[in-house]
Design an enzyme around this catalytic site. Structure first.
Site, PDB file in Angstrom:
ATOM      1  N   CYS A   1     -37.318  35.874 -20.460  1.00 52.31           N
ATOM      2  CA  CYS A   1     -38.244  36.570 -19.752  1.00 52.31           C
ATOM      3  C   CYS A   1     -39.112  37.449 -20.868  1.00 52.31           C
ATOM      4  CB  CYS A   1     -37.536  37.687 -18.936  1.00 52.31           C
ATOM      5  SG  CYS A   1     -38.904  38.305 -17.588  1.00 52.31           S
TER       6      CYS A   1
ATOM      7  N   HIS B   1     -33.792  34.618 -15.476  1.00 52.60           N
ATOM      8  CA  HIS B   1     -32.705  35.277 -16.015  1.00 52.60           C
ATOM      9  C   HIS B   1     -31.299  34.657 -15.943  1.00 52.60           C
ATOM     10  CE1 HIS B   1     -34.610  39.429 -16.954  1.00 52.60           C
ATOM     11  NE2 HIS B   1     -35.614  38.823 -16.008  1.00 52.60           N
TER      12      HIS B   1
ATOM     13  N   GLU C   1     -28.404  35.458 -16.868  1.00 51.07           N
ATOM     14  CA  GLU C   1     -27.253  36.194 -16.754  1.00 51.07           C
ATOM     15  C   GLU C   1     -27.280  36.924 -15.419  1.00 51.07           C
ATOM     16  OE1 GLU C   1     -30.856  38.988 -17.769  1.00 51.07           O
ATOM     17  OE2 GLU C   1     -30.586  37.214 -17.927  1.00 51.07           O
TER      18      GLU C   1
END
Length: 200
Positions: free
Chosen positions: A75, A182, A184
């Protein structure tokens, strides 16, 4: 493996830290820029471009590490490696990739307004080891207002759409892997991508 996880002071690094611990036993250091034997660096998401660049410019050891090591940028970490970003007018970035970051939509007529938040499709354009075990189209979690607009650049490895605009959801340039989404926060395929990065 020695890995540097950067905390700009505004980012929530807990999610990426916990993901790394789930995947592989590695030595994770946070903001230890004097250590120079890193195998890889992660620039996490979340934060303001001006603040993040100020932090990097104030830490020249970090700046050199980013230029010379294998990097995963997520990001805002993706945006930092471009020439500049138009978030907050104009911010000079690291110029590792010669292109700009712009607002992904400024048009009310699509009945969609920035930011782009939620689970959205990612379409792979070119294969790379970062996509090992990943289908050609898969969903990931996005949360952003700016990105690199797709213009069939050599560094474009996957694209996504927002308000009928295509943007580069994965950028790969030499040993820099940049993700607009993202991983994660994106379940199995997101963790797989992080694992693939660690295995590069």
């Amino acid at each position: 493996m020695n890995l540097l996880l950067v905390n700009y002071g505004t980012s929530n690094i807990r999610s990426i830290y916990n993901s790394l611990k789930k995947i592989k036993k590695i030595n994770i250091k946070i903001n230890d820029f004097k250590f120079n034997k890193y195998d890889k660096i992660i620039l996490p998401g979340q934060g303001h471009i001006k603040h993040c660049m100020k932090f990097i410019n104030e830490n020249l050891e970090l700046k050199n590490l980013i230029k010379n090591k294998c990097v995963l940028g997520i990001c805002i970490g993706y945006h930092l490696l471009f020439d500049n970003s138009y978030e907050n007018k104009l911010t000079k970035c690291l110029s590792i990739i010669n292109d700009k970051i712009t607002k992904i939509c400024n048009n009310c007529c699509y009945n969609n307004f920035v930011p782009n938040i939620g689970w959205k499709p990612v379409k792979i354009l070119k294969q790379h080891d970062i996509f090992k075990g990943i289908p050609n189209e898969f969903n990931q979690y996005f949360m952003h207002s700016y990105s690199s607009i797709f213009k069939n650049q050599k560094f474009s490895y996957s694209i996504s759409n927002f308000n009928k605009i295509k943007f580069n959801s994965t950028v790969i340039f030499k040993n820099k892997i940049l993700l607009q989404f993202h991983p994660e926060k994106s379940g199995y395929y997101g963790l797989k991508i992080i694992q693939n990065f660690l295995n590069l």
